[in-house]
Design an enzyme around this catalytic site. Structure first.
Site, PDB file in Angstrom:
ATOM      1  CG  HIS A   1      41.923  37.167  50.090  1.00 40.81           C
ATOM      2  ND1 HIS A   1      43.091  36.717  49.791  1.00 40.81           N
ATOM      3  CD2 HIS A   1      41.065  36.671  50.243  1.00 40.81           C
ATOM      4  CE1 HIS A   1      42.598  35.165  49.398  1.00 40.81           C
ATOM      5  NE2 HIS A   1      41.196  35.370  49.683  1.00 40.81           N
TER       6      HIS A   1
ATOM      7  CD  GLU B   1      44.836  30.712  60.448  1.00 43.31           C
ATOM      8  OE1 GLU B   1      43.969  29.889  59.998  1.00 43.31           O
ATOM      9  OE2 GLU B   1      44.615  31.209  61.668  1.00 43.31           O
TER      10      GLU B   1
ATOM     11  CB  SER C   1      45.831  46.636  38.826  1.00 43.29           C
ATOM     12  OG  SER C   1      44.942  45.746  39.585  1.00 43.29           O
TER      13      SER C   1
HETATM   14  C1  GRF Z   1      44.294  41.168  43.269  1.00 38.09           C
HETATM   15  O1  GRF Z   1      43.179  40.587  43.043  1.00 38.09           O
HETATM   16  C2  GRF Z   1      44.643  40.883  44.792  1.00 38.09           C
HETATM   17  O2  GRF Z   1      43.529  40.885  45.537  1.00 38.09           O
HETATM   18  C3  GRF Z   1      45.304  39.659  44.897  1.00 38.09           C
HETATM   19  O3  GRF Z   1      46.128  39.480  43.727  1.00 38.09           O
HETATM   20  C4  GRF Z   1      45.732  40.485  42.851  1.00 38.09           C
HETATM   21  C5  GRF Z   1      46.859  41.546  42.720  1.00 38.09           C
HETATM   22  O4  GRF Z   1      46.235  42.159  41.427  1.00 38.09           O
HETATM   23  N1  GRF Z   1      45.749  39.525  46.236  1.00 38.09           N
HETATM   24  P1  GRF Z   1      47.280  43.500  40.905  1.00 38.09           P
HETATM   25  O5  GRF Z   1      48.605  43.164  41.134  1.00 38.09           O
HETATM   26  O6  GRF Z   1      47.187  44.442  42.256  1.00 38.09           O
HETATM   27  O7  GRF Z   1      46.773  44.006  39.668  1.00 38.09           O
END
Ligand code: GRF
Length: 206
Positions: free
Chosen positions: A112, A146, A16
């Protein structure tokens, strides 16, 4: 410098955030081309979305490689075929080797779902609920070796409500991810934000 920047997006699933970037890039007519979307999982839903948008959708299955080093080398080869100016991790659920991170120094972004440096790792929304924080959110950062570390490009703050469940909070954060990730990518490709040592600098508005 190329006028048209090339972006490669890495995903592992739903995609998404990738979709939000594609949508915003088209709507705002960015001076950029999404050159490819690459997944480490065959059948990732986001691959279909990319294909439907006419973007090269590639799979490099991590399971086909004996170790992290060989997977990361194969992944880098697949990415570099598209000659990207920027590599965007969007829900890419693999830990990357230091060699990979170094190879893309200054042109590798991640999102993140927490206000880093709080709550790196997985299950960030549950971590936030368990900690009882009143504010949670999402962070776009340059990738450092990291895990879930590196200079911050952009953050969004989301209030945590008393009756929040993990799913409700995740949804509220995801909405903000879809706002800040396209904005951060655009700022980087248009040179309004850039990595300078261990900080991200920005053109300051006058
Ligand atoms: C998101 O919450 C992103 O921050 C995390 O994994 C999720 C991925 O969602 N790293 P999408 O695949 O972008 O819908």
């Amino acid at each position: 410098m190329r006028a048209m920047k090339r972006i490669v997006i890495l995903i592992s699933g739903r995609g998404s955030n990738m979709e939000a970037i594609l949508r915003t890039a088209a709507a705002e007519q960015w001076p950029a081309k999404i050159a490819a979307v690459i997944s480490n999982k065959a059948g990732a839903a986001g691959l279909q979305t990319a294909e439907a948008a006419g973007i090269s959708a590639v799979t490099v299955e991590h399971r086909n490689y004996p170790d992290r080093d060989s997977f990361d080398r194969a992944l880098a080869e697949a990415i570099d075929r598209f000659e990207p100016d920027l590599v965007v991790l969007a829900g890419f659920m693999r830990i990357l080797t230091a060699a990979f991170v170094q190879h893309y120094h200054g042109r590798l972004l991640n999102i993140h779902p927490s206000l880093l440096p709080s709550f790196p790792g997985l299950a960030t929304h549950q971590q936030a609920l368990d900690a009882g924080v009143k504010f949670h959110g999402a962070t776009v950062h340059c990738v450092a070796p990291e895990l879930d570390h590196g200079p911050i490009v952009e953050q969004a703050v989301v209030p945590v409500l008393d009756d929040d469940t993990e799913a409700v909070l995740a949804r509220r954060v995801l909405e903000q991810e879809h706002v800040i990730y396209p904005r951060a990518v655009r700022d980087i490709i248009e040179g309004r934000a850039w990595l300078d040592g261990d900080r991200v600098r920005r053109v300051t508005a006058r």
